[in-house]
Design a protein around this motif. Structure first.
Motif, short mmCIF file in Angstrom:
data_model
loop_
_atom_site.label_atom_id
_atom_site.label_comp_id
_atom_site.label_asym_id
_atom_site.label_seq_id
_atom_site.Cartn_x
_atom_site.Cartn_y
_atom_site.Cartn_z
N PHE A 434 0.84 -1.20 0.00
CA PHE A 434 0.00 0.00 0.00
C PHE A 434 0.87 1.25 0.00
N SER A 435 0.52 2.22 -0.84
CA SER A 435 1.28 3.46 -0.94
C SER A 435 0.35 4.66 -0.76
N MET A 436 0.66 5.50 0.23
CA MET A 436 -0.14 6.69 0.48
C MET A 436 -0.06 7.65 -0.72
N LYS A 437 1.12 7.82 -1.24
CA LYS A 437 1.31 8.73 -2.37
C LYS A 437 0.51 8.26 -3.58
N ARG A 438 0.56 6.95 -3.83
CA ARG A 438 -0.18 6.40 -4.97
C ARG A 438 -1.69 6.60 -4.77
N TYR A 439 -2.19 6.39 -3.55
CA TYR A 439 -3.61 6.54 -3.29
C TYR A 439 -4.05 7.99 -3.50
N LEU A 440 -3.26 8.93 -2.99
CA LEU A 440 -3.61 10.34 -3.16
C LEU A 440 -3.63 10.74 -4.63
N CYS A 441 -2.71 10.17 -5.40
CA CYS A 441 -2.61 10.52 -6.82
C CYS A 441 -3.64 9.77 -7.66
N LYS A 442 -3.65 8.43 -7.52
CA LYS A 442 -4.46 7.59 -8.40
C LYS A 442 -5.93 7.54 -8.00
N VAL A 443 -6.23 7.84 -6.75
CA VAL A 443 -7.62 7.78 -6.30
C VAL A 443 -8.17 9.18 -6.04
#
Length: 512
Positions: A434-443
């Motif tokens: 799980f990546s916080m940065k990815r979630y903020l960007c991709k979601v």
């Protein structure tokens, strides 16, 4: 890949079954809400909402345990441990029996005292309010005892049964509303309405219990004194108690504050807004119900890549589903309420719009909550995130105390929701994959862009045309087209676009 494809197919099938139930329920709910409001009157409608809210304040225990039971049952299913499954069910039912007895004592003493001494109820309706309270207490107890059974159905992903039983529940409630509205007999409509709903709850829970005992091996009750399970489930539920308390104070607690500061009419406005919100949010929540067992099972099996993809896609697509239905409502709130209710209390329009916006923000956290619950390690998470959620109540109290408008309570809820989303992401950083940065960007970033694009043309049309049936129709068409295009071209990756094209082609071939 074959197993994941099968899981995806199961999620789609279960979501479809839940949508059948939801669409039927939505049509009935929109009709019955109008009829109940007219039959009871604004004052009695507000009394029913706020008195039921007093009982709901106690349901924090039930909600905490429901989450606990669902998590442990699904986790044991993911591991394929039948013995553990039986012990979890029996332990959970034993806990619920003890709590049901405790709740009756607490509700019929402390709750009844609060109702009669502190709430703003017209004196001539206080007797009716007490009947509603007793009926609500009994309903809550029955629902409390049914939690392990309904959690078993969801954990086993038997959504068809869930849907059919739910449709029967809706039909029975519709019959009650028609009786209350059109019966020629002379009776107190508020009291009879509350008592008939108790009868329906008893019937429905008997059906749930019968279905589970016949279809699931673990649903045969044995008095369980397994101390390890009592401790583990009790600890999990205890920490979830903080989050449950915060969620209910945000909704029912603030509803009671509005009653204390303003009166039952404002509760009617909020009740109508909640009805609209629940109808629209159910489009997304049904998808989430079908998704939840798969997230927990994939975590239990150690399939972290699939788990993270479910979390990210679940958040995006649940938001997209809500966006498709919420956007026209946000533009045409006044027209829809007038068409639906003809007359409605002051503040209802603003309440509807703000509650929908809060829900659209909250929905981005749903899969994160499921993922954190799957780990079983929720102590620090609930202390911090639950503590932030609890701020809804004192901040709303402050706003009403300094004479801010009642809508300020929902602005508070929106700001708290954003902070809680950030806190949840911080807690989930250490979960494998799980990546916080990815979630903020991709979601989060993705849905904001999709929402902005979807609103441009409808907003221009809304500003240029006067209100009426023509603008309402054009807004509905335009928001659907703009949202669908934005979701497909901006919100979906290539694999998701391919999946959508395949499904559309398949549907077109079946039709033509």
């Amino acid at each position: 890949m074959t197993e994941q494809a099968e899981n995806t197919k199961r999620i789609a099938k279960n979501t479809l079954m839940l949508y059948v139930r939801m669409l039927f329920g939505m049509l009935v709910s929109l009709y019955t809400s109008r009829v109940v409001l007219q039959a009871l009157g604004v004052e009695d409608y507000g009394i029913y909402n706020v008195v039921g809210g007093v009982v709901a304040m106690f349901s924090i225990i039930s909600n905490s345990l429901s989450s606990s039971v669902s998590r442990f049952l699904t986790f044991e299913l993911g591991k394929g441990n039948m013995e553990g499954l039986k012990r979890v069910f029996s332990t959970s039912l034993s806990i619920h029996v003890v709590l049901a007895l405790a709740f009756i004592l607490l509700g019929e003493t402390l709750g009844l005292w609060f109702l009669n001494t502190h709430m703003t109820i017209p004196e001539n309706r206080l007797s009716a309010a007490n009947w509603v309270f007793h009926a609500s207490v009994f309903t809550f107890v029955i629902n409390l005892l049914s939690v392990p059974f309904s959690a078993s159905i969801v954990s086993h992903e038997r959504m068809s049964a869930f849907a059919y039983i739910g449709i029967l529940d809706i039909i029975l409630r519709l019959l009650i509303v028609l009786f209350i509205a059109y019966s020629g007999w002379n009776f107190d409509r508020l009291i009879v309405y509350a008592l008939l709903l108790v009868v329906v709850v008893c019937i429905m829970q008997a059906i749930y219990w019968s279905f589970c005992t016949r279809n699931f091996e673990e649903c045969r009750f044995k008095l369980s004194l397994d101390s390890s399970y009592w401790k583990e489930m009790g600890s999990f539920a205890g920490w979830n108690f903080i989050g449950g308390s915060a969620s209910l104070l945000k909704d029912q607690g603030v509803n009671i504050l509005l009653n204390l500061f303003i009166g039952p009419v404002i509760n009617a406005a909020r009740g109508i807004a909640n009805t609209v919100n629940n109808v629209l949010a159910s489009f997304a929540s049904n998808f989430m119900t079908a998704l939840k067992p798969q997230i927990t099972k994939s975590y239990a099996a150690g399939d972290y890549g699939y788990m993270v993809s479910l979390v990210e896609r679940g958040s995006r697509f649940s938001y997209y589903i809500l966006l498709l239905f919420a956007l026209p409502m946000l533009f045409e709130t006044e027209f829809v309420l007038t068409l639906w209710l003809k007359h409605y209390p002051e503040h209802t329009v603003n309440f509807v719009r703000l509650i929908l916006i809060v829900t659209m923000c909250d929905i981005l956290s749903n899969t994160l909550i499921i993922l954190k619950a799957a780990t079983g390690n929720v102590r620090n998470y609930q202390i911090v995130v639950g503590g932030m959620l609890l701020m809804n109540f004192p901040l709303s109290y402050f706003c009403l105390k300094v004479d801010f408008p009642p809508e300020s309570t929902l602005v508070v809820a929106l700001l708290v929701s954003i902070f809680c989303l950030i806190l949840r992401l911080l807690f989930l950083r250490k979960i494998p994959g799980f990546s916080m940065k990815r979630y903020l960007c991709k979601v989060c970033g993705n849905v904001l862009i999709v929402t902005f694009i979807s609103m441009i043309l409808p907003l221009l049309l809304y500003k240029q045309m006067s209100d009426g049936i023509v603008r309402f129709f054009l807004i509905c068409v335009l928001t659907t087209l703009c949202s669908s295009a934005a979701i497909y071209f901006v919100g979906c990756n290539k694999n998701e676009q391919m999946f959508i094209r395949e499904k559309v082609t398949l549907i077109r071939r079946k039709i033509f």
